[in-house]
Design a protein around this motif. Sequence first.
Motif, PDB file in Angstrom:
ATOM      1  N   GLY A 194      39.759  34.871  11.605  1.00 55.02           N
ATOM      2  CA  GLY A 194      39.125  34.568  10.331  1.00 55.02           C
ATOM      3  C   GLY A 194      38.929  33.068  10.143  1.00 55.02           C
ATOM      4  O   GLY A 194      39.434  32.241  10.903  1.00 55.02           O
ATOM      5  N   PHE A 195      38.177  32.717   9.119  1.00 49.74           N
ATOM      6  CA  PHE A 195      37.883  31.312   8.804  1.00 49.74           C
ATOM      7  C   PHE A 195      39.114  30.727   8.122  1.00 49.74           C
ATOM      8  O   PHE A 195      39.275  30.787   6.904  1.00 49.74           O
ATOM      9  CB  PHE A 195      36.651  31.239   7.904  1.00 49.74           C
ATOM     10  CG  PHE A 195      36.134  29.845   7.671  1.00 49.74           C
ATOM     11  CD1 PHE A 195      36.232  28.858   8.634  1.00 49.74           C
ATOM     12  CD2 PHE A 195      35.521  29.525   6.463  1.00 49.74           C
ATOM     13  CE1 PHE A 195      35.746  27.578   8.417  1.00 49.74           C
ATOM     14  CE2 PHE A 195      35.029  28.255   6.228  1.00 49.74           C
ATOM     15  CZ  PHE A 195      35.138  27.277   7.210  1.00 49.74           C
ATOM     16  N   THR A 196      39.996  30.187   8.947  1.00 50.74           N
ATOM     17  CA  THR A 196      41.340  29.811   8.506  1.00 50.74           C
ATOM     18  C   THR A 196      41.425  28.316   8.219  1.00 50.74           C
ATOM     19  O   THR A 196      40.855  27.487   8.945  1.00 50.74           O
ATOM     20  CB  THR A 196      42.362  30.179   9.592  1.00 50.74           C
ATOM     21  OG1 THR A 196      42.189  31.549   9.947  1.00 50.74           O
ATOM     22  CG2 THR A 196      43.780  29.961   9.107  1.00 50.74           C
ATOM     23  N   LYS A 197      42.152  27.962   7.199  1.00 54.39           N
ATOM     24  CA  LYS A 197      42.310  26.572   6.796  1.00 54.39           C
ATOM     25  C   LYS A 197      43.285  25.875   7.745  1.00 54.39           C
ATOM     26  O   LYS A 197      44.508  26.005   7.634  1.00 54.39           O
ATOM     27  CB  LYS A 197      42.831  26.503   5.360  1.00 54.39           C
ATOM     28  CG  LYS A 197      42.890  25.096   4.771  1.00 54.39           C
ATOM     29  CD  LYS A 197      43.374  25.116   3.330  1.00 54.39           C
ATOM     30  CE  LYS A 197      42.395  25.848   2.435  1.00 54.39           C
ATOM     31  NZ  LYS A 197      42.803  25.741   0.995  1.00 54.39           N
ATOM     32  N   GLY A 207      40.958  31.157   4.644  1.00 51.21           N
ATOM     33  CA  GLY A 207      42.109  32.023   4.892  1.00 51.21           C
ATOM     34  C   GLY A 207      43.358  31.229   5.222  1.00 51.21           C
ATOM     35  O   GLY A 207      43.294  30.042   5.567  1.00 51.21           O
ATOM     36  N   SER A 208      44.515  31.885   5.147  1.00 54.17           N
ATOM     37  CA  SER A 208      45.791  31.240   5.445  1.00 54.17           C
ATOM     38  C   SER A 208      46.189  31.471   6.901  1.00 54.17           C
ATOM     39  O   SER A 208      45.755  32.439   7.535  1.00 54.17           O
ATOM     40  CB  SER A 208      46.884  31.799   4.537  1.00 54.17           C
ATOM     41  OG  SER A 208      47.155  33.148   4.864  1.00 54.17           O
ATOM     42  N   VAL A 209      47.037  30.588   7.422  1.00 56.39           N
ATOM     43  CA  VAL A 209      47.515  30.774   8.799  1.00 56.39           C
ATOM     44  C   VAL A 209      48.378  32.028   8.895  1.00 56.39           C
ATOM     45  O   VAL A 209      48.412  32.674   9.945  1.00 56.39           O
ATOM     46  CB  VAL A 209      48.290  29.541   9.313  1.00 56.39           C
ATOM     47  CG1 VAL A 209      47.363  28.364   9.528  1.00 56.39           C
ATOM     48  CG2 VAL A 209      49.441  29.179   8.400  1.00 56.39           C
ATOM     49  N   GLU A 210      49.067  32.373   7.808  1.00 57.05           N
ATOM     50  CA  GLU A 210      49.884  33.578   7.816  1.00 57.05           C
ATOM     51  C   GLU A 210      49.027  34.820   8.033  1.00 57.05           C
ATOM     52  O   GLU A 210      49.374  35.718   8.805  1.00 57.05           O
ATOM     53  CB  GLU A 210      50.668  33.696   6.507  1.00 57.05           C
ATOM     54  CG  GLU A 210      51.751  32.655   6.314  1.00 57.05           C
ATOM     55  CD  GLU A 210      51.227  31.304   5.843  1.00 57.05           C
ATOM     56  OE1 GLU A 210      52.013  30.335   5.844  1.00 57.05           O
ATOM     57  OE2 GLU A 210      50.040  31.210   5.472  1.00 57.05           O
ATOM     58  N   GLU A 211      47.902  34.867   7.345  1.00 56.97           N
ATOM     59  CA  GLU A 211      46.986  36.000   7.491  1.00 56.97           C
ATOM     60  C   GLU A 211      46.388  36.018   8.899  1.00 56.97           C
ATOM     61  O   GLU A 211      46.275  37.071   9.536  1.00 56.97           O
ATOM     62  CB  GLU A 211      45.879  35.902   6.443  1.00 56.97           C
ATOM     63  CG  GLU A 211      44.916  37.078   6.407  1.00 56.97           C
ATOM     64  CD  GLU A 211      43.905  36.961   5.292  1.00 56.97           C
ATOM     65  OE1 GLU A 211      43.577  38.002   4.685  1.00 56.97           O
ATOM     66  OE2 GLU A 211      43.441  35.836   5.016  1.00 56.97           O
ATOM     67  N   ALA A 212      46.008  34.842   9.389  1.00 57.64           N
ATOM     68  CA  ALA A 212      45.419  34.745  10.726  1.00 57.64           C
ATOM     69  C   ALA A 212      46.414  35.178  11.798  1.00 57.64           C
ATOM     70  O   ALA A 212      46.077  35.931  12.724  1.00 57.64           O
ATOM     71  CB  ALA A 212      44.955  33.318  10.981  1.00 57.64           C
TER      72      ALA A 212
END
Length: 245
Positions: A194-197, A207-212
């Motif tokens: 995902g498009f992660t920050k 998105g968050s790294v946790e979600e990624a």
Amino acid sequence: MKKVLITGGNKSIGFETARQLLQKGYYVYLGSRSLEKGVEAVEKLKGEALFNVEAIVLDVADTASVNAAREEIGRKTDMLDVLINNAGINGGLPMSALEASINQFQAVYETNLFGVVRMVQAFIDLLKKSPTPRIVNVSSSQGSLTLADDPTHKYYQFKGAVYQSSKSALNMYTIALAYQLRDTPFRINAVDPGFTKTDFNNHRGTGSVEEAGARIAKYVLIGADGPTGKYISEEMNPEGGIIPW
């Protein structure tokens, strides 16, 4: 205890994936181009009482480095259960089709495509010894030709010719690899976190790294009936994950 090797594991999504798999009981070989940064990452994880991790010096763009990492890990274990090809670069600016230089294309492909090929070919013997081998190639929905050509796609206006084409090429390699190993226990997928920050995109992601990390870990943890040879983006398709090539 299952063992996983993560390239680019010392920061951002790779680091978070390492954390989540450690929490699931995996032993993590954390690949890092810099030994110092790799050791720092390991110490941070151990500070969270996650002890089954060690740093491995690994630059996927350097064949000698990959071979040295293979020798080092081979001295530590005779089997690898999971390979996560996470290391990647975006190539910098300009990214447009007419202005991006050949040097940019070569540098990005050296890491994002050739680096994956190096890793798979170097570690395939250890992976074949696992009863449940998994390979996750960290891709991007930006590599989808279908979505890139769809004016209704939310990221249609982004046309980074260098990075996008490298991920499209990675996707094709994933298809070919999964096909070659289709009659084996391997499960091999291209997964978009995902498009992660992160610093990869100057923290412009949503998105968050946790979600990624969870999205990548999910396809490490799949069972024998799990998908293989698929292109998965839960950001683009929250219902089923599969997106068009």
